[in-house]
Design an enzyme around this catalytic site. Structure first.
Site, PDB file in Angstrom:
ATOM      1  N   THR A 207       3.563  -2.073  -0.732  1.00  0.00           N
ATOM      2  CA  THR A 207       4.583  -1.046  -0.273  1.00  0.00           C
ATOM      3  C   THR A 207       4.503  -0.528   1.174  1.00  0.00           C
ATOM      4  OG1 THR A 207       3.060   0.542  -1.347  1.00  0.00           O
ATOM      5  CG2 THR A 207       4.893  -0.002  -2.599  1.00  0.00           C
TER       6      THR A 207
ATOM      7  N   THR B  50       0.912   2.117  -4.573  1.00  0.00           N
ATOM      8  CA  THR B  50       1.085   3.459  -3.881  1.00  0.00           C
ATOM      9  C   THR B  50       2.422   3.540  -3.727  1.00  0.00           C
ATOM     10  OG1 THR B  50      -1.007   3.380  -3.428  1.00  0.00           O
ATOM     11  CG2 THR B  50       0.285   5.195  -2.352  1.00  0.00           C
TER      12      THR B  50
ATOM     13  N   LYS C  27      -2.675  10.669  -5.524  1.00  0.00           N
ATOM     14  CA  LYS C  27      -3.062   9.555  -4.571  1.00  0.00           C
ATOM     15  C   LYS C  27      -2.869   9.840  -3.324  1.00  0.00           C
ATOM     16  CE  LYS C  27      -3.959   5.570  -3.035  1.00  0.00           C
ATOM     17  NZ  LYS C  27      -5.264   4.907  -2.975  1.00  0.00           N
TER      18      LYS C  27
ATOM     19  N   CYS D  25      -3.762   1.300   4.430  1.00  0.00           N
ATOM     20  CA  CYS D  25      -3.473   2.511   3.341  1.00  0.00           C
ATOM     21  C   CYS D  25      -3.366   3.792   4.128  1.00  0.00           C
ATOM     22  CB  CYS D  25      -4.298   2.552   2.348  1.00  0.00           C
ATOM     23  SG  CYS D  25      -3.959   1.078   1.143  1.00  0.00           S
TER      24      CYS D  25
ATOM     25  N   GLY E 249      -8.029   2.836  10.290  1.00  0.00           N
ATOM     26  CA  GLY E 249      -7.001   1.944  10.267  1.00  0.00           C
ATOM     27  C   GLY E 249      -6.803   1.416   8.738  1.00  0.00           C
TER      28      GLY E 249
ATOM     29  N   GLU F 223     -11.385  -1.254   0.365  1.00  0.00           N
ATOM     30  CA  GLU F 223     -11.503  -2.436   0.681  1.00  0.00           C
ATOM     31  C   GLU F 223     -12.925  -2.645   1.289  1.00  0.00           C
ATOM     32  OE1 GLU F 223      -8.485  -4.676   3.140  1.00  0.00           O
ATOM     33  OE2 GLU F 223      -6.959  -3.520   2.152  1.00  0.00           O
TER      34      GLU F 223
ATOM     35  N   GLY G 154     -15.337   8.515  15.620  1.00  0.00           N
ATOM     36  CA  GLY G 154     -15.136   7.293  16.481  1.00  0.00           C
ATOM     37  C   GLY G 154     -13.779   6.825  16.750  1.00  0.00           C
TER      38      GLY G 154
ATOM     39  N   PHE H 100      -7.962   4.090  -6.504  1.00  0.00           N
ATOM     40  CA  PHE H 100      -8.421   4.513  -5.263  1.00  0.00           C
ATOM     41  C   PHE H 100      -9.736   3.640  -4.799  1.00  0.00           C
ATOM     42  CE2 PHE H 100      -6.659   7.584  -8.313  1.00  0.00           C
ATOM     43  CZ  PHE H 100      -6.325   8.544  -7.293  1.00  0.00           C
ATOM     44  N   LEU H 101      -9.930   2.481  -5.194  1.00  0.00           N
ATOM     45  CA  LEU H 101     -10.589   1.217  -4.379  1.00  0.00           C
ATOM     46  C   LEU H 101     -10.570   1.243  -2.886  1.00  0.00           C
ATOM     47  CD1 LEU H 101      -9.296  -1.332  -3.502  1.00  0.00           C
ATOM     48  CD2 LEU H 101      -9.403  -1.659  -6.324  1.00  0.00           C
TER      49      LEU H 101
HETATM   50  N1  NAI Z   1      -5.504  -2.414  -0.252  1.00  0.00           N
HETATM   51  C1  NAI Z   1      -6.119  -1.510  -0.979  1.00  0.00           C
HETATM   52  O1  NAI Z   1      -7.490  -1.342  -0.491  1.00  0.00           O
HETATM   53  C2  NAI Z   1      -5.368  -0.686  -1.785  1.00  0.00           C
HETATM   54  C3  NAI Z   1      -4.049  -0.837  -1.753  1.00  0.00           C
HETATM   55  N2  NAI Z   1      -3.204   0.328  -2.636  1.00  0.00           N
HETATM   56  C4  NAI Z   1      -1.742  -0.149  -3.027  1.00  0.00           C
HETATM   57  O2  NAI Z   1      -1.447  -1.146  -3.752  1.00  0.00           O
HETATM   58  C5  NAI Z   1      -0.445  -1.754  -3.276  1.00  0.00           C
HETATM   59  C6  NAI Z   1      -0.827  -3.382  -3.042  1.00  0.00           C
HETATM   60  O3  NAI Z   1      -1.687  -3.494  -1.933  1.00  0.00           O
HETATM   61  P1  NAI Z   1      -2.426  -4.712  -1.762  1.00  0.00           P
HETATM   62  O4  NAI Z   1      -3.011  -5.424  -2.697  1.00  0.00           O
HETATM   63  O5  NAI Z   1      -3.242  -4.519  -0.480  1.00  0.00           O
HETATM   64  O6  NAI Z   1      -1.204  -5.528  -1.203  1.00  0.00           O
HETATM   65  P2  NAI Z   1      -1.294  -7.152  -0.974  1.00  0.00           P
HETATM   66  O7  NAI Z   1      -0.238  -7.317   0.213  1.00  0.00           O
HETATM   67  O8  NAI Z   1      -2.626  -7.611  -0.365  1.00  0.00           O
HETATM   68  O9  NAI Z   1      -0.654  -7.992  -2.270  1.00  0.00           O
HETATM   69  C7  NAI Z   1       0.620  -7.922  -2.699  1.00  0.00           C
HETATM   70  C8  NAI Z   1       0.848  -9.130  -3.468  1.00  0.00           C
HETATM   71  O10 NAI Z   1       1.914  -8.942  -4.175  1.00  0.00           O
HETATM   72  C9  NAI Z   1       2.711 -10.464  -3.808  1.00  0.00           C
HETATM   73  N3  NAI Z   1       4.059 -10.181  -4.277  1.00  0.00           N
HETATM   74  C10 NAI Z   1       5.077  -9.471  -3.381  1.00  0.00           C
HETATM   75  N4  NAI Z   1       6.232  -9.591  -3.843  1.00  0.00           N
HETATM   76  C11 NAI Z   1       6.082 -10.309  -5.279  1.00  0.00           C
HETATM   77  C12 NAI Z   1       6.836 -10.477  -6.142  1.00  0.00           C
HETATM   78  N5  NAI Z   1       8.277 -10.044  -6.355  1.00  0.00           N
HETATM   79  N6  NAI Z   1       6.450 -10.915  -7.676  1.00  0.00           N
HETATM   80  C13 NAI Z   1       5.002 -11.225  -7.535  1.00  0.00           C
HETATM   81  N7  NAI Z   1       4.288 -11.076  -6.448  1.00  0.00           N
HETATM   82  C14 NAI Z   1       4.788 -10.416  -5.398  1.00  0.00           C
HETATM   83  C15 NAI Z   1       2.433 -10.772  -2.724  1.00  0.00           C
HETATM   84  O11 NAI Z   1       2.279 -12.362  -2.645  1.00  0.00           O
HETATM   85  C16 NAI Z   1       0.880 -10.423  -2.214  1.00  0.00           C
HETATM   86  O12 NAI Z   1       0.128 -11.299  -2.987  1.00  0.00           O
HETATM   87  C17 NAI Z   1      -0.141  -1.053  -2.544  1.00  0.00           C
HETATM   88  O13 NAI Z   1       1.068  -0.104  -2.706  1.00  0.00           O
HETATM   89  C18 NAI Z   1      -0.970  -0.315  -1.984  1.00  0.00           C
HETATM   90  O14 NAI Z   1      -0.665   0.701  -0.806  1.00  0.00           O
HETATM   91  C19 NAI Z   1      -3.806   1.140  -3.530  1.00  0.00           C
HETATM   92  C20 NAI Z   1      -5.217   1.250  -3.333  1.00  0.00           C
HETATM   93  C21 NAI Z   1      -6.146   0.626  -2.222  1.00  0.00           C
HETATM   94  O1  UGA Z   2      -5.501   3.736  -0.720  1.00  0.00           O
HETATM   95  C1  UGA Z   2      -6.249   2.837  -0.181  1.00  0.00           C
HETATM   96  O2  UGA Z   2      -5.672   1.558   0.155  1.00  0.00           O
HETATM   97  C2  UGA Z   2      -7.444   3.220  -0.055  1.00  0.00           C
HETATM   98  O3  UGA Z   2      -7.737   3.608   1.311  1.00  0.00           O
HETATM   99  C3  UGA Z   2      -8.957   3.979   1.637  1.00  0.00           C
HETATM  100  O4  UGA Z   2      -9.641   2.876   1.581  1.00  0.00           O
HETATM  101  P1  UGA Z   2      -9.637   1.769   2.805  1.00  0.00           P
HETATM  102  O5  UGA Z   2      -8.917   1.830   3.630  1.00  0.00           O
HETATM  103  O6  UGA Z   2     -10.061   0.403   2.081  1.00  0.00           O
HETATM  104  O7  UGA Z   2     -10.976   2.065   3.566  1.00  0.00           O
HETATM  105  P2  UGA Z   2     -11.869   3.637   3.824  1.00  0.00           P
HETATM  106  O8  UGA Z   2     -13.488   3.191   3.658  1.00  0.00           O
HETATM  107  O9  UGA Z   2     -11.330   4.604   3.422  1.00  0.00           O
HETATM  108  O10 UGA Z   2     -11.721   3.293   5.683  1.00  0.00           O
HETATM  109  C4  UGA Z   2     -10.619   3.676   6.281  1.00  0.00           C
HETATM  110  C5  UGA Z   2     -10.750   3.801   7.571  1.00  0.00           C
HETATM  111  O11 UGA Z   2     -11.410   4.894   8.112  1.00  0.00           O
HETATM  112  C6  UGA Z   2     -12.370   4.654   8.793  1.00  0.00           C
HETATM  113  N1  UGA Z   2     -13.233   5.834   8.496  1.00  0.00           N
HETATM  114  C7  UGA Z   2     -13.809   5.793   7.431  1.00  0.00           C
HETATM  115  C8  UGA Z   2     -14.996   6.830   6.991  1.00  0.00           C
HETATM  116  C9  UGA Z   2     -15.528   7.635   8.376  1.00  0.00           C
HETATM  117  O12 UGA Z   2     -16.401   8.476   8.115  1.00  0.00           O
HETATM  118  N2  UGA Z   2     -14.905   7.453   9.255  1.00  0.00           N
HETATM  119  C10 UGA Z   2     -13.850   6.570   9.657  1.00  0.00           C
HETATM  120  O13 UGA Z   2     -13.468   6.494  10.724  1.00  0.00           O
HETATM  121  C11 UGA Z   2     -12.733   3.289   8.599  1.00  0.00           C
HETATM  122  O14 UGA Z   2     -13.530   2.786   9.832  1.00  0.00           O
HETATM  123  C12 UGA Z   2     -11.716   2.706   8.425  1.00  0.00           C
HETATM  124  O15 UGA Z   2     -10.815   2.421   9.435  1.00  0.00           O
HETATM  125  C13 UGA Z   2      -9.481   4.881   0.755  1.00  0.00           C
HETATM  126  O16 UGA Z   2     -10.973   5.442   0.598  1.00  0.00           O
HETATM  127  C14 UGA Z   2      -9.418   4.634  -0.740  1.00  0.00           C
HETATM  128  O17 UGA Z   2      -9.897   5.345  -1.941  1.00  0.00           O
HETATM  129  C15 UGA Z   2      -8.091   4.183  -1.144  1.00  0.00           C
HETATM  130  O18 UGA Z   2      -7.936   3.707  -2.456  1.00  0.00           O
END
Ligand code: NAI
Ligand code: UGA
Length: 426
Positions: free
Chosen positions: A84, A124, A208, A264, A261, A157, A257, A154-155
């Site tokens: 998204t 999200t 979230k 999310c 980035g 990366e 620092g 809430f995981l």
């Molecule tokens: N990356 C993270 O750490 C987290 C992400 N989120 C949320 O989860 C959602 C997904 O994030 P990511 O996994 O990072 O995205 P991503 O971009 O890594 O994966 C999305 C996948 O969906 C596929 N896709 C796109 N359109 C499609 C369709 N019409 N049918 C089937 N597959 C399709 C893409 O090919 C891609 O593999 C976002 O809303 C993000 O904000 C929530 C928590 C953690």
């Molecule tokens: O919605 C999401 O995708 C996710 O976004 C973050 O997870 P993520 O972005 O994978 O990684 P974080 O460990 O949160 O780090 C995010 C950024 O903050 C920075 N950071 C983190 C912690 C800190 O003390 N200082 C700091 O600069 C990291 O370097 C990184 O650039 C949240 O921590 C997750 O709970 C959430 O699910």
């Protein structure tokens, strides 16, 4: 249970593999055939510690992948885990998830109403966006009903598998007891000691956004305080270690620092600000959090400028991913740092243990090194953007620099007597 996960990126693949490990029968759907083939070959399409092993264990058994939405016919719960992204003005772009929802609706139309799965949104999306996903689903379905829930993730990366397997909380946003019970049954194997919040779909998504907005703002506040420490000649880490002892503050997410980035925090904070403005509310603290974050890379470069005129000089950028243990460079602070160096006329050489190829696709015009030592060789300065563990043991590698100047944006390098070492907030 039979589960389908639509979208096999970071979240979708982690969800699919971990649910298979919990004993569920999982079908992962993606439009990208390469991703589908990768999973069916027993490999993870994304780099996450432990994920390859999980996919390898369950692929061909309880985990399979396909491009065919028809697979939802079998499922009890179907997740939407589609990206998204943001529009340039920060608003969330629901195009990907609504087109997936519409295609899903068309497949659901083939199934008897009583046999349809619960649709659970993992992606999200802002609370007002939920009705758009619901409308898209209904447009595909035509006549008939299906139940939509939200189950935000809430995981993080870099620790996606362990975060999924040991969550702080589970959040179920549903409109009925039936939907809540399905989610309870699904998570039952890992929910024993985990607080579960059962609420409506919109509140679940607001939880979230509030979670991410709070953490991003916490880091920006720490950076603001850290910048003040630096101006006073003080060490922000000493100050934060002390305030972290207060339970109400907590010791986590106090690392100051070069800023936050990733895929999310930037997108989610921007989306929440844009959605709030859409309701005629201006969230001033969130705006300030973004503003502080945008300024940190420039402060890093300003510090480097105090030691060396970088024009025409070789400058090493250590760390390209947005955080350690991932190859993800989305919104990495390395991007504004590299761009700022190029604007100053520097010859930039980047190094990262795993994210080089991702950054090369994004910024092909700079040189990339295969090791930190190679990047530092002959460099007139180095900036540290990511806190990769291996940077903590760099030592003699600095001796090959033309000028041993290091500006550290993550407090990871060990200063030595031979090094001109500057910390961003210490
Ligand atoms: N990356 C993270 O750490 C987290 C992400 N989120 C949320 O989860 C959602 C997904 O994030 P990511 O996994 O990072 O995205 P991503 O971009 O890594 O994966 C999305 C996948 O969906 C596929 N896709 C796109 N359109 C499609 C369709 N019409 N049918 C089937 N597959 C399709 C893409 O090919 C891609 O593999 C976002 O809303 C993000 O904000 C929530 C928590 C953690
Ligand atoms: O919605 C999401 O995708 C996710 O976004 C973050 O997870 P993520 O972005 O994978 O990684 P974080 O460990 O949160 O780090 C995010 C950024 O903050 C920075 N950071 C983190 C912690 C800190 O003390 N200082 C700091 O600069 C990291 O370097 C990184 O650039 C949240 O921590 C997750 O709970 C959430 O699910």
């Amino acid at each position: 249970m039979h589960i389908t996960v639509i979208g096999s990126g970071y979240v979708g693949t982690t969800l699919s593999a971990c649910l298979a490990a919990l004993g569920h029968e999982v079908t992962a759907i993606d439009i990208d055939t390469e991703i589908v083939e990768t999973i069916n070959r027993g490999r993870s399409p994304v780099s996450e510690p432990g994920l390859d092993e999980l996919v390898a264990t369950h692929s061909g058994d309880r985990l399979r992948a396909t491009t065919d939405y028809g697979a939802v016919e079998e499922s009890d719960v179907t997740f939407l885990a589609i990206g998204t992204p943001s529009y340039a003005d920060g608003r969330i772009d629901l195009g990907g998830i609504t087109s997936a929802a519409e295609a899903l609706g068309e497949s659901l139309a083939e199934i008897d109403a009583d046999d349809r799965p619960l649709i659970a949104v993992k992606s999200t999306i802002t609370p007002p966006g939920i009705s758009e996903v619901r409308s898209a689903l209904e447009a595909g379905l035509g006549d008939g009903e299906v139940e939509l829930a939200t189950n935000p993730e809430f995981l993080r990366e870099g620790s996606a598998v362990s975060d999924f397997q040991q969550p702080d909380k589970l959040v179920f946003g549903t409109d009925s007891a039936w939907a809540t019970e399905r989610l309870q049954e699904l998570y039952e194997p890992l929910a024993a000691d985990v607080p579960t919040i059962e609420t409506d779909p919109e509140t679940a998504m607001m939880i979230k956004y509030a979670n991410n907005a709070f953490l991003a703002t916490k880091i920006s506040l720490v950076n603001d305080l850290g910048n003040i420490c630096k101006e006073f000649g003080l060490d922000a880490y000493e100050v934060m270690d002390a305030i972290g002892l207060d339970d109400r503050i907590s010791e986590r997410f106090l690392r100051s620092g070069v800023g936050w980035g990733g895929s999310c925090f930037p997108k989610d904070v921007d989306a929440l600000i844009a959605a709030a403005r859409g309701e005629k509310y201006t969230p001033r603290i969130l705006e300030a959090a973004v503003d502080v974050n945008d300024r940190q890379p420039k402060r890093l470069l300003d510090l480097l400028d105090e030691h060396v005129d970088v024009a025409d000089k070789r400058i090493a950028v250590l760390g390209l991913s947005f955080k350690p243990r991932t190859d993800d460079v989305r919104n990495s602070r390395a991007i504004p740092v590299i761009t700022g160096l190029l604007e100053r006329g520097a010859r930039v050489v980047g190094y990262d243990p795993v994210a080089t190829e991702s950054m090369r696709e994004r910024i092909p015009e700079i040189e990339y090194a295969d090791s930190a030592a190679e990047a530092l060789d002959g460099a007139a300065g180095a900036v540290v953007v990511t806190d990769w563990e291996e940077f903590a043991s760099l030592d003699s590698e600095f001796e090959a620099m033309a000028e041993p100047i290091v500006v550290d944006g993550r407090r990871i390098v060990e200063p030595t007597d031979e090094l001109t070492y500057e910390g961003l907030t210490w």
